[in-house]
Design an enzyme around this catalytic site. Structure first.
Site, PDB file in Angstrom:
ATOM      1  N   GLU A  17      34.484  36.644  38.397  1.00  0.00           N
ATOM      2  CA  GLU A  17      36.079  36.599  38.392  1.00  0.00           C
ATOM      3  C   GLU A  17      36.684  37.302  37.468  1.00  0.00           C
ATOM      4  O   GLU A  17      36.390  37.275  36.291  1.00  0.00           O
ATOM      5  CB  GLU A  17      36.425  34.938  38.423  1.00  0.00           C
ATOM      6  CG  GLU A  17      38.047  34.848  38.588  1.00  0.00           C
ATOM      7  CD  GLU A  17      38.304  33.547  39.108  1.00  0.00           C
ATOM      8  OE1 GLU A  17      37.665  33.065  40.362  1.00  0.00           O
ATOM      9  OE2 GLU A  17      39.163  32.841  38.511  1.00  0.00           O
ATOM     10  N   THR A  48      42.463  36.964  39.992  1.00  0.00           N
ATOM     11  CA  THR A  48      43.262  35.678  39.928  1.00  0.00           C
ATOM     12  C   THR A  48      44.763  36.311  40.336  1.00  0.00           C
ATOM     13  O   THR A  48      45.060  37.522  40.147  1.00  0.00           O
ATOM     14  CB  THR A  48      43.305  35.050  38.779  1.00  0.00           C
ATOM     15  OG1 THR A  48      43.760  36.020  37.672  1.00  0.00           O
ATOM     16  CG2 THR A  48      41.813  34.508  38.551  1.00  0.00           C
ATOM     17  N   TYR A  49      45.606  35.341  40.400  1.00  0.00           N
ATOM     18  CA  TYR A  49      46.987  35.532  40.851  1.00  0.00           C
ATOM     19  C   TYR A  49      48.057  34.872  40.083  1.00  0.00           C
ATOM     20  O   TYR A  49      47.847  33.511  39.940  1.00  0.00           O
ATOM     21  CB  TYR A  49      47.021  35.309  42.363  1.00  0.00           C
ATOM     22  CG  TYR A  49      48.537  35.744  43.088  1.00  0.00           C
ATOM     23  CD1 TYR A  49      48.624  37.102  43.199  1.00  0.00           C
ATOM     24  CD2 TYR A  49      49.537  34.687  43.233  1.00  0.00           C
ATOM     25  CE1 TYR A  49      50.026  37.499  43.908  1.00  0.00           C
ATOM     26  CE2 TYR A  49      50.749  34.953  43.816  1.00  0.00           C
ATOM     27  CZ  TYR A  49      50.861  36.316  44.317  1.00  0.00           C
ATOM     28  OH  TYR A  49      52.348  36.684  44.812  1.00  0.00           O
ATOM     29  N   ALA A  51      51.654  33.258  39.615  1.00  0.00           N
ATOM     30  CA  ALA A  51      52.694  32.808  40.452  1.00  0.00           C
ATOM     31  C   ALA A  51      54.329  33.461  40.358  1.00  0.00           C
ATOM     32  O   ALA A  51      55.101  33.420  41.175  1.00  0.00           O
ATOM     33  CB  ALA A  51      52.904  31.248  40.454  1.00  0.00           C
ATOM     34  N   ALA A 124      47.671  23.995  49.717  1.00  0.00           N
ATOM     35  CA  ALA A 124      46.899  25.251  50.191  1.00  0.00           C
ATOM     36  C   ALA A 124      46.498  25.297  51.574  1.00  0.00           C
ATOM     37  O   ALA A 124      46.252  26.190  52.163  1.00  0.00           O
ATOM     38  CB  ALA A 124      45.378  25.125  49.186  1.00  0.00           C
ATOM     39  N   HIS A 148      40.973  16.962  41.012  1.00  0.00           N
ATOM     40  CA  HIS A 148      42.132  17.789  40.585  1.00  0.00           C
ATOM     41  C   HIS A 148      42.996  17.185  39.808  1.00  0.00           C
ATOM     42  O   HIS A 148      43.333  16.074  39.487  1.00  0.00           O
ATOM     43  CB  HIS A 148      43.256  17.751  42.110  1.00  0.00           C
ATOM     44  CG  HIS A 148      44.233  18.805  41.758  1.00  0.00           C
ATOM     45  ND1 HIS A 148      45.280  18.930  41.121  1.00  0.00           N
ATOM     46  CD2 HIS A 148      44.525  20.163  42.641  1.00  0.00           C
ATOM     47  CE1 HIS A 148      45.928  19.817  41.177  1.00  0.00           C
ATOM     48  NE2 HIS A 148      45.386  20.570  42.168  1.00  0.00           N
ATOM     49  N   GLN A 174      36.334  24.834  40.318  1.00  0.00           N
ATOM     50  CA  GLN A 174      36.581  25.160  38.958  1.00  0.00           C
ATOM     51  C   GLN A 174      35.519  24.848  38.194  1.00  0.00           C
ATOM     52  O   GLN A 174      34.281  24.465  38.701  1.00  0.00           O
ATOM     53  CB  GLN A 174      37.757  23.830  38.588  1.00  0.00           C
ATOM     54  CG  GLN A 174      38.245  23.532  37.403  1.00  0.00           C
ATOM     55  CD  GLN A 174      38.988  24.942  36.741  1.00  0.00           C
ATOM     56  OE1 GLN A 174      38.341  25.682  36.130  1.00  0.00           O
ATOM     57  NE2 GLN A 174      39.935  25.192  37.152  1.00  0.00           N
TER      58      GLN A 174
END
Length: 286
Positions: A17, A48-49, A51, A124, A148, A174
C-alpha cells in the site's frame, strides 16, 4: 489488469500500500520505492485516498499510471466522505474508462480543517452498491480486527463488518500487532457466516512514536511488550528499525502457521523494510 477477487481465488497474494505524494521530493521517493518493490512481483498494490484536497486527483493519476505504465495491478481507495452521489459516480466511471478493475470502498471522514460536508452516502456498503451498478469491478472493503474506532459495541461492530463483507469481494484489514487478534477476528466472522476472503494488514514499526499514534487513531492496541522491545532502542534508530522488521516478520510467521496465506503491507512509501520482511518470509521471486 487482474481482478483481486480472482487473484485471491487462485492462491496466496502479497500486496503493498502507498499514499499519493504531496511534494516533488515525496514523488521522487515514491517512484524509487515503486522501482525497488516492483521486482518482488506484488499481486497488487493499493493507493490511498484523501477525502479532500489535491490527493483526490493524485490517487486517480497514480492508480492509472501504475496500471498502465508499470504493469502492476492497482487498487484505488475511494471514500464516501465529502462527495455527492454524482461525484462518486463520475470518479468510478473514470476508473472504468481507464481500465482500472479494483476499488476499495471506504466510509472515510472529511478532514475537519477543510470544513467539508460529510457526503451524500453515509456508509461503505452504499458505495459498494454504487460501484457495482457502474461496472464489473472487484470491490473490497476495509475491516477492523479490533473494532472500528467509532464503535462502542463489540457485537454490533462484528455484525456490521460481516454485513459489509457479505456485499464485497474481499476485505483488507487495518494493521494489528498480535496474531491472537487476527484469529479471534476470523472466529467472529465465521460465527456470522462470512466466507469472503480477508487479508491481514501488516505495519512494520520503524518509529514507535508515529506508529503508536496511528494505532491510537485507528483503534489498534499497541502491545506493551512490543513497545518495550522498541523503546530499548530509543536512541538507536537503526536498532529500533531492526526490531520493527523482526517483530513484523514474527507476526507474519505466526499468522502463516495458523493458515494465513496472503499479506498486505503498509509501506509508508518506503521499500527497504517491506523488502526485508518479504525476504525473511520467502516471498521474493525465485
Amino acid at each position: 489488469m487482474a481482478r483481486i477477487a480472482d487473484l485471491l481465488a487462485a492462491g496466496p497474494t502479497c500486496s503493498f500500500e502507498f499514499f499519493p505524494p504531496r511534494t516533488e521530493a515525496a514523488e521522487a521517493q515514491l517512484d524509487a520505492t515503486l522501482r525497488d518493490l516492483r521486482p518482488l512481483g506484488p499481486s497488487f498494490v493499493s493507493v490511498t485516498y484523501g477525502a479532500g484536497g489535491s490527493t483526490r486527483e493524485k490517487t486517480h493519476d497514480l492508480v492509472v499510471r501504475v496500471n498502465a505504465e508499470m504493469g502492476l495491478t492497482a487498487m484505488a481507495h475511494l471514500t464516501c466522505a465529502a462527495h455527492t452521489r454524482a461525484e462518486l459516480e463520475g470518479i468510478v466511471t473514470r476508473y472504468a474508462e481507464a481500465g482500472v478493475s479494483n476499488i476499495l470502498a471506504l466510509g472515510g471522514d472529511p478532514p475537519k480543517e477543510l470544513g467539508l460536508p460529510a457526503g451524500e452516502l453515509a456508509h461503505a456498503v452504499e458505495l459498494v452498491e454504487l460501484i457495482r451498478g457502474i461496472g464489473p469491478f472487484s470491490v473490497g472493503v476495509a475491516v477492523h480486527p479490533e473494532g472500528h474506532p467509532a464503535s462502542t459495541d463489540h457485537a454490533l461492530d462484528r455484525r456490521h463488518q460481516a454485513e459489509k463483507l457479505a456485499l464485497a469481494d474481499f476485505g483488507v484489514s487495518q494493521f494489528f500487532f498480535e496474531p491472537e487478534v487476527w484469529f479471534a477476528f476470523l472466529d467472529d466472522l465465521a460465527a456470522h457466516g462470512v466466507t469472503t476472503p480477508v487479508i491481514p494488514g501488516i505495519m512494520p514499526v520503524l518509529d514507535v512514536r508515529s506508529v503508536k499514534r496511528m494505532a491510537e487513531m485507528s483503534g489498534a492496541a499497541f502491545p506493551a511488550a512490543l513497545e518495550d522491545r522498541l523503546q530499548a532502542h530509543a536512541d538507536d534508530p537503526a536498532g529500533m528499525r531492526a526490531v520493527g522488521v523482526e517483530a513484523a516478520t514474527e507476526l507474519c510467521r505466526a499468522l502463516r502457521a495458523g493458515g494465513v496465506q496472503s499479506f498486505h503491507f503498509y509501506t509508508l512509501n518506503r521499500s527497504s523494510a517491506t523488502r526485508e520482511i518479504c525476504t525473511n518470509l520467502g516471498l521474493l521471486p525465485r
